[in-house]
Structures are given as structure tokens and as C-alpha cells.
Write a protein that holds these residues in place. Structure first.
Motif, PDB file in Angstrom:
ATOM      1  N   TRP A  35       0.859  -1.182   0.000  1.00 17.55           N
ATOM      2  CA  TRP A  35       0.000   0.000   0.000  1.00 17.55           C
ATOM      3  C   TRP A  35       0.897   1.234   0.000  1.00 17.55           C
ATOM      4  N   TYR A  36       0.540   2.183  -0.872  1.00 18.01           N
ATOM      5  CA  TYR A  36       1.226   3.456  -0.947  1.00 18.01           C
ATOM      6  C   TYR A  36       0.210   4.557  -0.649  1.00 18.01           C
ATOM      7  N   THR A  45       4.244   7.366  -1.236  1.00 15.86           N
ATOM      8  CA  THR A  45       5.186   6.888  -0.233  1.00 15.86           C
ATOM      9  C   THR A  45       4.702   5.549   0.295  1.00 15.86           C
ATOM     10  N   PHE A  46       5.644   4.665   0.497  1.00 16.73           N
ATOM     11  CA  PHE A  46       5.337   3.324   0.966  1.00 16.73           C
ATOM     12  C   PHE A  46       4.715   3.375   2.357  1.00 16.73           C
ATOM     13  N   LEU A  47       3.674   2.570   2.555  1.00 18.92           N
ATOM     14  CA  LEU A  47       2.984   2.553   3.835  1.00 18.92           C
ATOM     15  C   LEU A  47       3.155   1.219   4.554  1.00 18.92           C
ATOM     16  N   ILE A  48       2.758   0.152   3.909  1.00 15.93           N
ATOM     17  CA  ILE A  48       2.787  -1.162   4.535  1.00 15.93           C
ATOM     18  C   ILE A  48       2.696  -2.218   3.444  1.00 15.93           C
ATOM     19  N   SER A  49       3.218  -3.411   3.734  1.00 14.07           N
ATOM     20  CA  SER A  49       3.167  -4.480   2.741  1.00 14.07           C
ATOM     21  C   SER A  49       2.803  -5.793   3.404  1.00 14.07           C
ATOM     22  N   ILE A  50       2.519  -6.786   2.568  1.00 17.91           N
ATOM     23  CA  ILE A  50       2.223  -8.114   3.080  1.00 17.91           C
ATOM     24  C   ILE A  50       2.624  -9.152   2.049  1.00 17.91           C
ATOM     25  N   SER A  51       3.212 -10.208   2.541  1.00 16.86           N
ATOM     26  CA  SER A  51       3.550 -11.344   1.695  1.00 16.86           C
ATOM     27  C   SER A  51       2.371 -12.307   1.657  1.00 16.86           C
ATOM     28  N   SER A  52       2.300 -13.080   0.586  1.00 16.78           N
ATOM     29  CA  SER A  52       1.178 -14.022   0.448  1.00 16.78           C
ATOM     30  C   SER A  52       1.246 -15.175   1.444  1.00 16.78           C
ATOM     31  N   ILE A  53       2.365 -15.310   2.154  1.00 15.34           N
ATOM     32  CA  ILE A  53       2.432 -16.377   3.152  1.00 15.34           C
ATOM     33  C   ILE A  53       1.771 -15.943   4.468  1.00 15.34           C
ATOM     34  N   LYS A  54       1.397 -14.678   4.530  1.00 12.70           N
ATOM     35  CA  LYS A  54       0.714 -14.178   5.717  1.00 12.70           C
ATOM     36  C   LYS A  54      -0.712 -13.767   5.356  1.00 12.70           C
ATOM     37  N   ASP A  55      -1.547 -13.622   6.384  1.00  9.85           N
ATOM     38  CA  ASP A  55      -2.873 -13.083   6.122  1.00  9.85           C
ATOM     39  C   ASP A  55      -3.107 -11.759   6.831  1.00  9.85           C
ATOM     40  N   LYS A  56      -2.110 -11.318   7.587  1.00 13.70           N
ATOM     41  CA  LYS A  56      -2.252 -10.060   8.312  1.00 13.70           C
ATOM     42  C   LYS A  56      -0.872  -9.479   8.583  1.00 13.70           C
ATOM     43  N   ASN A  57      -0.774  -8.160   8.446  1.00  7.53           N
ATOM     44  CA  ASN A  57       0.441  -7.465   8.851  1.00  7.53           C
ATOM     45  C   ASN A  57       0.038  -6.138   9.469  1.00  7.53           C
ATOM     46  N   GLU A  58       0.644  -5.840  10.598  1.00  5.85           N
ATOM     47  CA  GLU A  58       0.221  -4.671  11.366  1.00  5.85           C
ATOM     48  C   GLU A  58       1.411  -3.751  11.607  1.00  5.85           C
ATOM     49  N   VAL A  87      -4.605   9.977  -1.120  1.00  7.08           N
ATOM     50  CA  VAL A  87      -4.967   8.893  -2.040  1.00  7.08           C
ATOM     51  C   VAL A  87      -4.152   7.659  -1.660  1.00  7.08           C
ATOM     52  N   TYR A  88      -4.805   6.525  -1.556  1.00  5.65           N
ATOM     53  CA  TYR A  88      -4.146   5.271  -1.197  1.00  5.65           C
ATOM     54  C   TYR A  88      -4.160   4.340  -2.401  1.00  5.65           C
ATOM     55  N   PHE A  89      -2.968   3.900  -2.785  1.00  7.04           N
ATOM     56  CA  PHE A  89      -2.807   2.971  -3.902  1.00  7.04           C
ATOM     57  C   PHE A  89      -2.445   1.594  -3.374  1.00  7.04           C
ATOM     58  N   CYS A  90      -3.119   0.607  -3.890  1.00  9.78           N
ATOM     59  CA  CYS A  90      -2.771  -0.779  -3.677  1.00  9.78           C
ATOM     60  C   CYS A  90      -1.869  -1.203  -4.841  1.00  9.78           C
ATOM     61  N   ALA A  91      -0.863  -2.022  -4.571  1.00 14.70           N
ATOM     62  CA  ALA A  91       0.019  -2.507  -5.633  1.00 14.70           C
ATOM     63  C   ALA A  91       0.345  -3.969  -5.382  1.00 14.70           C
TER      64      ALA A  91
END
Lengths: 114, 114
Positions: A35-36, A45-58, A87-91
Motif C-alpha cells: 500500500w502506498y 510513499t510506501f505505507l505497509i506491505s504483506i507477503s502471500s504467506i501471511k494473512d495479516k500485517n500490522e 490517495v491510497y494505492f494498492c500494488a
């Protein structure tokens, strides 16, 4: 062909409440999601990310949830603050891919009302 | 502060008149990217450099070229701008293409074609 979709162009929430921004993707090969956040006249600007091996990142007030079976992720902001208005972008991308190419959604404009 | 700088922030050019957009970075990152973002659309990758190796996206028009004379600078050249090339052009960097997926963006150059 939009591989990453953010179907809500805008969202308005009250200060202190939860903001939930949604993102859907079509390519099941994507295995890393980011998420940017973008303010006017600035770059994302980078906000937070998640790998597909997880279902949640805080990370503080920001939590990203990933539902692989539904090909859906969401960003939760709790509590929302007026400074979160942006504006929040998902990538999405392929971890370990050759190019680190980010596939972006069209963005959701979040307005947090005082 | 280490950062990604784009000049100019606003560029007006005439139909068919070549234009060059500039990006510089103080992060000493190996990879530099150019994205095009049209109004209400997702940022779309045009190409990227890994060091001096140029990687073009398959659907990037030939009208768009890039140069990277050194680690710090990268240029986007539009040889014959058309009205459809009016957009925000975002430069981004990342340390590598493997394992580190966060990209750092500049503020963008908004190109107007008259």
C-alpha cells in the motif's frame, strides 16, 4: 485489463473511526502486496506491505489483511486522523521476479473529517 | 535527506516537440523506474534501469526513450509528444529488483501537451 482493482474511488470517514480501503486482484500469481499513500503534489510513499504467506500485517494504526482465496486485500486505519487524508494505492508484484514491477490500482481518495 | 528529485515539476510542450524529463536520486539505489499516470488511472510502468541495463515494458511506445548516464540521474525522452501523452510522470528507485520491493517515488512531473 486491470489486474489490480480499487473499486471505491473515494471514502469519507469521521476522525477517530476506522477507515477500510479495499483492493481486489485477478492474477493468482501475485505474491506480494503493498500500500502506498499519496498527498497532493507529492510522490507516493510506501505505507505497509504483506507477503502471500501471511494473512495479516500490522504497523501501528495500519493493518493490512490478505484473503488469498478471494484475491482480496484491505487496509484498516484505526483510529483515522485528518492527516491520513490522501490517495491510497494498492500494488501487487511477484516476489523474486526479474523486475520488481509493481502493478497499481487506480487509488482511493480517503477524506477524514475532523 | 536522501530523496528522489524530479525536474521540472510542470512541463508544457507542443504537439510533436521533443521533451526531456529529469530524475535524480541521492539514495544510491541500483534501480530507477519511470511510470506514467494518466488522470484517474493507475501508475503504469514504462521501463526501468538496473544499473546501466535498460528494461523496456512490452507495451511502452517507441516514442518513449530513456537514458541513465550515471547512478544518480535518469532521463525520460518523449520524441514526438502527442495529446495522449499528457500525464503525470513518476520516477522511482529501489535498492534492487530482488527481495527488496519497496520503491521510493519522486513528486512527479506533470506534462501538458498543447
Amino acid at each position: 485489463d486491470q489486474q489490480v482493482k480499487q473499486n471505491s474511488p473515494s471514502l469519507s470517514v469521521q476522525e477517530g473511526r476506522i477507515s477500510i480501503l479495499n483492493c481486489d486482484y485477478t492474477n493468482s500469481m501475485f505474491d506480494y502486496f503493498l500500500w502506498y499513500k499519496k498527498y497532493p503534489a507529492e510522490g507516493p510513499t510506501f505505507l505497509i506491505s504483506i507477503s502471500s504467506i501471511k494473512d495479516k500485517n500490522e504497523d501501528g494504526r495500519f493493518t493490512v489483511f490478505l484473503n488469498k482465496s478471494a484475491k482480496h486485500l484491505s487496509l484498516h486505519i484505526v483510529p483515522s486522523q485528518p492527516g491520513d487524508s490522501a490517495v491510497y494505492f494498492c500494488a501487487a508484484t511477484f516476489f523474486g521476479g526479474a523486475t520488481n514491477k509493481l502493478i497499481f490500482g487506480t487509488g482511493t481518495l480517503l477524506a477524514v473529517q475532523p | 535527506d536522501a530523496m528522489v528529485i524530479q525536474n521540472p515539476r510542470y512541463q508544457v510542450t507542443q504537439f510533436g516537440k521533443p521533451v526531456t524529463l529529469s530524475c535524480s536520486q541521492t539514495l544510491n539505489h541500483n534501480v530507477m523506474y519511470w511510470y506514467q499516470q494518466k488522470s484517474s488511472q493507475a501508475p503504469k510502468l514504462l521501463f526501468h534501469y538496473y544499473d546501466k541495463d535498460f528494461n523496456n515494458e512490452a507495451d511502452t511506445p517507441d516514442n518513449f526513450q530513456s537514458r541513465r548516464p550515471n547512478t544518480s540521474f535518469c532521463f525520460l525522452d518523449i520524441r514526438s509528444p502527442g495529446l495522449g501523452d499528457a500525464a503525470m510522470y513518476l520516477c522511482a528507485t529501489s535498492r534492487d529488483t530482488q527481495g527488496v520491493l519497496e520503491q521510493y517515488f519522486g513528486p512527479g512531473t506533470r506534462l501538458t501537451v498543447t
